[in-house]
Design a protein around this motif. Structure first.
Motif, PDB file in Angstrom:
ATOM      1  N   ALA A  23       5.647  14.257   5.586  1.00 22.27           N
ATOM      2  CA  ALA A  23       7.064  14.410   5.953  1.00 22.27           C
ATOM      3  C   ALA A  23       7.880  13.292   5.333  1.00 22.27           C
ATOM      4  CB  ALA A  23       7.196  14.394   7.478  1.00 22.27           C
ATOM      5  N   ALA A  24       7.433  12.812   4.176  1.00 24.52           N
ATOM      6  CA  ALA A  24       8.074  11.638   3.578  1.00 24.52           C
ATOM      7  C   ALA A  24       8.967  11.978   2.396  1.00 24.52           C
ATOM      8  CB  ALA A  24       7.007  10.631   3.151  1.00 24.52           C
ATOM      9  N   GLY A  25       9.203  13.269   2.164  1.00 23.86           N
ATOM     10  CA  GLY A  25      10.008  13.659   1.002  1.00 23.86           C
ATOM     11  C   GLY A  25      11.496  13.442   1.229  1.00 23.86           C
ATOM     12  N   ALA A  26      12.218  13.285   0.111  1.00 22.45           N
ATOM     13  CA  ALA A  26      13.659  13.038   0.208  1.00 22.45           C
ATOM     14  C   ALA A  26      14.447  14.328   0.441  1.00 22.45           C
ATOM     15  CB  ALA A  26      14.148  12.365  -1.069  1.00 22.45           C
ATOM     16  N   VAL A  65       1.470  11.980  11.134  1.00 21.97           N
ATOM     17  CA  VAL A  65       2.668  12.235  10.334  1.00 21.97           C
ATOM     18  C   VAL A  65       2.822  11.129   9.287  1.00 21.97           C
ATOM     19  CG1 VAL A  65       5.194  12.407  10.405  1.00 21.97           C
ATOM     20  CG2 VAL A  65       3.817  13.385  12.268  1.00 21.97           C
ATOM     21  N   ALA A  66       3.055  11.527   8.024  1.00 25.74           N
ATOM     22  CA  ALA A  66       3.418  10.553   6.984  1.00 25.74           C
ATOM     23  C   ALA A  66       4.937  10.564   6.859  1.00 25.74           C
ATOM     24  CB  ALA A  66       2.768  10.912   5.651  1.00 25.74           C
ATOM     25  N   ALA A  67       5.571   9.476   7.270  1.00 25.07           N
ATOM     26  CA  ALA A  67       7.038   9.398   7.313  1.00 25.07           C
ATOM     27  C   ALA A  67       7.550   8.578   6.138  1.00 25.07           C
ATOM     28  CB  ALA A  67       7.460   8.742   8.629  1.00 25.07           C
ATOM     29  N   PRO A  68       8.843   8.726   5.811  1.00 24.53           N
ATOM     30  CA  PRO A  68       9.411   7.814   4.806  1.00 24.53           C
ATOM     31  C   PRO A  68       9.148   6.371   5.259  1.00 24.53           C
ATOM     32  CG  PRO A  68      10.982   9.556   5.382  1.00 24.53           C
ATOM     33  CD  PRO A  68       9.841   9.669   6.352  1.00 24.53           C
ATOM     34  N   VAL A  88       2.222   7.206   9.935  1.00 22.49           N
ATOM     35  CA  VAL A  88       1.903   6.270   8.859  1.00 22.49           C
ATOM     36  C   VAL A  88       3.023   6.321   7.821  1.00 22.49           C
ATOM     37  CG1 VAL A  88      -0.581   6.606   9.177  1.00 22.49           C
ATOM     38  CG2 VAL A  88       0.622   7.944   7.448  1.00 22.49           C
ATOM     39  N   ALA A  89       3.070   5.312   6.967  1.00 21.57           N
ATOM     40  CA  ALA A  89       4.057   5.305   5.877  1.00 21.57           C
ATOM     41  C   ALA A  89       3.587   6.249   4.780  1.00 21.57           C
ATOM     42  CB  ALA A  89       4.217   3.885   5.338  1.00 21.57           C
ATOM     43  N   GLY A  90       4.465   7.145   4.338  1.00 19.03           N
ATOM     44  CA  GLY A  90       4.137   8.079   3.254  1.00 19.03           C
ATOM     45  C   GLY A  90       4.129   7.380   1.903  1.00 19.03           C
ATOM     46  N   GLY A  91       3.761   8.130   0.868  1.00 23.04           N
ATOM     47  CA  GLY A  91       3.666   7.569  -0.472  1.00 23.04           C
ATOM     48  C   GLY A  91       4.734   8.092  -1.404  1.00 23.04           C
ATOM     49  N   ALA A  92       4.538   7.835  -2.699  1.00 22.09           N
ATOM     50  CA  ALA A  92       5.553   8.178  -3.699  1.00 22.09           C
ATOM     51  C   ALA A  92       5.637   9.674  -3.945  1.00 22.09           C
ATOM     52  CB  ALA A  92       5.245   7.456  -5.007  1.00 22.09           C
ATOM     53  N   VAL A 114      -3.482  20.550   6.740  1.00 20.85           N
ATOM     54  CA  VAL A 114      -2.351  19.847   6.121  1.00 20.85           C
ATOM     55  C   VAL A 114      -1.147  20.765   6.217  1.00 20.85           C
ATOM     56  CG1 VAL A 114      -1.488  18.672   4.081  1.00 20.85           C
ATOM     57  CG2 VAL A 114      -3.959  18.743   4.515  1.00 20.85           C
ATOM     58  N   HIS A 115      -0.080  20.270   6.832  1.00 22.02           N
ATOM     59  CA  HIS A 115       1.071  21.128   7.124  1.00 22.02           C
ATOM     60  C   HIS A 115       2.366  20.444   6.714  1.00 22.02           C
ATOM     61  CE1 HIS A 115       3.411  24.234   8.947  1.00 22.02           C
ATOM     62  NE2 HIS A 115       3.840  23.509   9.959  1.00 22.02           N
ATOM     63  N   ASP A 116       3.148  21.105   5.847  1.00 22.97           N
ATOM     64  CA  ASP A 116       4.427  20.532   5.427  1.00 22.97           C
ATOM     65  C   ASP A 116       5.430  20.561   6.580  1.00 22.97           C
ATOM     66  OD1 ASP A 116       3.538  20.099   2.870  1.00 22.97           O
ATOM     67  OD2 ASP A 116       4.394  21.949   2.060  1.00 22.97           O
ATOM     68  N   ALA A 117       6.057  19.420   6.830  1.00 26.08           N
ATOM     69  CA  ALA A 117       7.102  19.364   7.859  1.00 26.08           C
ATOM     70  C   ALA A 117       8.202  20.368   7.559  1.00 26.08           C
ATOM     71  CB  ALA A 117       7.686  17.954   7.921  1.00 26.08           C
ATOM     72  N   ALA A 118       8.380  20.674   6.261  1.00 25.22           N
ATOM     73  CA  ALA A 118       9.457  21.594   5.862  1.00 25.22           C
ATOM     74  C   ALA A 118       9.182  23.027   6.333  1.00 25.22           C
ATOM     75  CB  ALA A 118       9.609  21.553   4.351  1.00 25.22           C
ATOM     76  N   ARG A 119       7.950  23.355   6.699  1.00 24.57           N
ATOM     77  CA  ARG A 119       7.633  24.704   7.238  1.00 24.57           C
ATOM     78  C   ARG A 119       7.648  24.603   8.765  1.00 24.57           C
ATOM     79  NH1 ARG A 119       6.056  27.976   2.983  1.00 24.57           N
ATOM     80  NH2 ARG A 119       5.328  26.833   1.175  1.00 24.57           N
TER      81      ARG A 119
END
Ligand code: C5P
Length: 248
Positions: A23-26, A65-68, A88-92, A114-119
């Motif tokens: 869930a760390a995407g912009a 959850v991998a967050a920004p 946890v902190a997400g990556g690049a 593995v589940h995208d927060a966007a879904r």
């Protein structure tokens, strides 16, 4: 203990599934604003909608959850009233975010999704369907839908090269499910970037099984997806127990 190693955050202690949520995407394609997972849908962040549905799936023991990176504490505060989670902190890129979250899953959890927060509207029934197929013996499982549009292959000049037989195509959703060692091995071996985790597993030559996905599991990517999702929220919950017909 730092929040990003809070492996005590459990839902159903007897569940056999950990769900990793990148869930760390912009969310650039959604237009300017907060990171995508924190955009609002009906007054609540997408990530809250997603985690609420994951937590309602009976097999789920833990959610990571991998967050920004700048929002790890805020995301933990946001989600704690919704469900026990590890943040946890997400990556690049998505792959690095999944790897960071996977590192927080204890070795004794046999199934990882593995589940995208966007879904974020994916119903708990899809989570259970994917987990059940892994429990049933599959190394890797993806929820899919048939492709409804005619698909053309084009060249760089937008001239059609040919029409692809859509009968053999599937649109792929999340959560994607794996025997935990299979996902770990795929991530350790992945040299190139991949847009889904099953792709890395395929490269190892491991078969990936398909199960039916859901129209509700659409990925919120463009502004129109947010409008669609707002409408979908007004529809009856597909997982709600059906009322018995009168006289039954
Ligand atoms: O950009 P896209 O929509 O493909 O992202 C899919 C998922 O991966 C989203 O839930 C997004 O938050 C996540 N992601 C991430 N870390 C990144 C980039 C994307 O967790 N660096």
């Amino acid at each position: 203990m730092p929040a990003d190693r809070d492996v005590t955050a459990q839902l159903n202690a007897r569940g056999d599934v950990a769900v990793v949520v990148p869930a760390a995407g912009a969310g650039v394609r959604l237009g300017p604003g907060a990171p995508k997972a924190l955009r609002l849908l009906d007054g609540e962040p997408l990530l809250v909608h997603a985690v609420r549905r994951l937590a309602a799936a009976a097999s789920v023991r833990m959610i990571v959850v991998a967050a920004p990176p700048a929002d790890v504490d805020a995301v933990l505060t946001l989600l704690t009233p919704v469900a026990p989670v590890t943040v946890v902190a997400g990556g690049a890129d998505r792959q690095e975010s999944v790897a960071a979250a996977l590192a927080a899953v204890p070795d004794d959890v046999p199934i990882v999704l593995v589940h995208d927060a966007a879904r974020c509207l994916t119903p708990p029934s899809v989570v259970e369907r994917v987990a059940a197929a892994v429990r049933d013996g599959a190394d890797a499982v993806i929820p899919v839908l048939p492709v409804v549009d005619t698909i053309k292959e084009v060249d760089a000049g937008e001239t059609v090269l040919g029409t692809v037989d859509r009968a053999v195509l599937r649109a792929v959703q999340t959560p994607q499910g794996f025997r935990a060692p299979v996902l770990r091995a795929a991530h350790a071996a992945a040299a190139d970037s991949h847009t889904d985790d099953a792709g890395a597993v395929e490269k190892l030559g491991t078969p990936v099984r398909c199960v039916p996905g859901s129209d509700l599991a659409l990925k919120i990517t463009r502004p129109i997806d947010l409008a669609l999702a707002t409408h979908l929220l007004t529809l009856p919950d597909p997982d709600a127990p059906q009322a018995a017909p009168p006289g039954a």
